[in-house]
Design an enzyme around this catalytic site. Structure first.
Site, short mmCIF file in Angstrom:
data_model
loop_
_atom_site.label_atom_id
_atom_site.label_comp_id
_atom_site.label_asym_id
_atom_site.label_seq_id
_atom_site.Cartn_x
_atom_site.Cartn_y
_atom_site.Cartn_z
N ARG A 51 -8.31 13.60 -2.93
CA ARG A 51 -8.65 14.36 -1.62
C ARG A 51 -7.72 14.59 -0.67
O ARG A 51 -7.91 15.09 0.47
CB ARG A 51 -9.81 13.53 -1.19
N ASP A 107 -10.98 10.45 9.10
CA ASP A 107 -11.46 9.77 8.21
C ASP A 107 -11.18 8.06 8.64
O ASP A 107 -10.20 8.09 9.50
CB ASP A 107 -10.87 9.60 6.91
N PRO A 126 -5.28 -6.60 -11.68
CA PRO A 126 -5.42 -7.24 -10.05
C PRO A 126 -4.22 -7.78 -9.73
O PRO A 126 -4.24 -8.35 -8.44
CB PRO A 126 -6.57 -8.33 -11.07
N GLU A 152 -7.74 -8.80 -22.27
CA GLU A 152 -6.89 -9.56 -21.43
C GLU A 152 -5.84 -8.98 -20.56
O GLU A 152 -5.22 -9.53 -20.03
CB GLU A 152 -6.32 -10.74 -22.26
N1 SAM Z 1 -6.62 -11.02 -17.65
C1 SAM Z 1 -6.58 -10.28 -16.83
C2 SAM Z 1 -6.24 -11.23 -15.80
O1 SAM Z 1 -6.74 -12.29 -15.62
O2 SAM Z 1 -5.51 -10.72 -14.61
C3 SAM Z 1 -7.60 -9.24 -16.60
C4 SAM Z 1 -7.98 -8.35 -17.41
S1 SAM Z 1 -9.05 -7.05 -17.09
C5 SAM Z 1 -10.56 -7.97 -17.72
C6 SAM Z 1 -8.63 -5.91 -18.01
C7 SAM Z 1 -8.13 -4.77 -17.27
O3 SAM Z 1 -8.92 -4.28 -16.41
C8 SAM Z 1 -6.76 -5.04 -16.83
O4 SAM Z 1 -5.57 -4.94 -17.77
C9 SAM Z 1 -6.63 -3.91 -15.63
O5 SAM Z 1 -6.27 -2.88 -16.31
C10 SAM Z 1 -8.03 -3.57 -15.37
N2 SAM Z 1 -8.30 -4.27 -13.92
C11 SAM Z 1 -9.10 -5.49 -13.92
N3 SAM Z 1 -9.25 -5.85 -12.46
C12 SAM Z 1 -8.68 -4.81 -11.82
C13 SAM Z 1 -8.45 -4.41 -10.39
N4 SAM Z 1 -8.79 -5.40 -9.57
N5 SAM Z 1 -7.68 -3.52 -10.18
C14 SAM Z 1 -7.20 -2.62 -11.04
N6 SAM Z 1 -7.20 -2.76 -12.37
C15 SAM Z 1 -8.21 -3.76 -12.89
#
Ligand code: SAM
Length: 241
Positions: free
Chosen positions: A150, A165, A85, A112
């Site tokens: 795609r 698109d 994220p 996490e």
């Molecule tokens: N503790 C982290 C934080 O607060 O940023 C969140 C970890 S999340 C529960 C677990 C995993 O989901 C992350 O390591 C990432 O690989 C993936 N993930 C979660 N949200 C994402 C997003 N918006 N985009 C891409 N990957 C995401």
């Protein structure tokens, strides 16, 4: 194009990459998608890939060893992009950039997230699919695979052209209609059955401008707003943004 995915849930990614558009592209040799199970390099009896965080706190963290070991064993294509994220938000321009590469690798986090040393010493970038938090990177990887896949030449045939698109020229796409021409008293716009291809093209452009002005004015503003040609087109079809 080769795309490698590093994950502790390879089945999730494989079931997506093996079906529909991506599955066909794989069979035809257009996309080489390889999933790697981070657990397969773990050496302890429980094949553990995570551990509790130093300093305490809730949740588990993906350990560095399985991630480094997998990358060193597989030598996957660069850049290695961690799905996170905190990453650069995926949009169509970023998708097009990725589609222009020969290959890249996606690292899926869980719990996490990953040990910070992976971030500091292994990965080349981070990709987010939006400002919300998923439980893991696998669904985000599926989004990247499909959006990028795609755009790879030959993956999408004429039946599903990508040229018009949404976002392809900074506008939302115009509306589509198919048979029947009249359904429950709702008729297809007459211009679409007129056979006048020039007028159809202008109507579609006008509809794309209208839809973008109404639903995504930010996109229109990014293109400098409506120009004189745009306004003339909207007037031709009596459309008010
Ligand atoms: N503790 C982290 C934080 O607060 O940023 C969140 C970890 S999340 C529960 C677990 C995993 O989901 C992350 O390591 C990432 O690989 C993936 N993930 C979660 N949200 C994402 C997003 N918006 N985009 C891409 N990957 C995401």
């Amino acid at each position: 194009m080769r795309i490698d995915v590093l994950t502790i849930f390879p089945d999730l990614v494989e079931s997506f990459a093996g079906s529909s558009l991506l599955g066909r592209a794989r069979e035809r040799g257009l996309l080489d998608i390889r999933t790697h199970d981070l657990r397969s390099v773990a050496t302890d009896p429980h094949r553990s890939v995570d551990d509790s965080p130093f300093g305490g706190g809730a949740g588990m963290v993906l350990k560095p060893e399985p991630i480094f070991d997998t990358v060193e064993a597989v030598d996957p294509p660069r850049p290695i992009l961690y799905l996170s994220p905190a990453g650069r938000t995926l949009d169509q321009a970023y998708v097009a950039e990725l589609a222009g590469l020969d290959g890249f690798t996606l690292l899926c986090g869980r719990y996490e997230g990953i040990d910070e040393r992976v971030r500091e010493h292994l990965i080349d970038g981070e990709v987010s699919i939006g400002d919300y938090v998923l439980a893991g990177g696998e669904v985000a990887a599926a989004v990247v695979l499909e959006a990028v896949g795609r755009l790879v030449p030959g993956v999408v045939g004429n039946r599903e052209s990508v040229g018009d698109d949404t976002f392809s020229d900074g506008l939302l796409e115009y509306p589509h209609y198919t048979r029947p021409a009249s359904y429950r008293g709702w008729d297809v716009p007459a211009v679409l059955t007129s056979g006048d291809h020039g007028r159809v093209a202008r109507w579609r452009r006008a509809q794309a401008l209208l839809r973008t002005a109404r639903h995504r004015p930010d996109l229109l503003a990014a293109r400098g707003g409506l120009g004189p040609d745009d306004r003339a087109l909207l007037e031709e079809f009596d459309l008010q943004p």
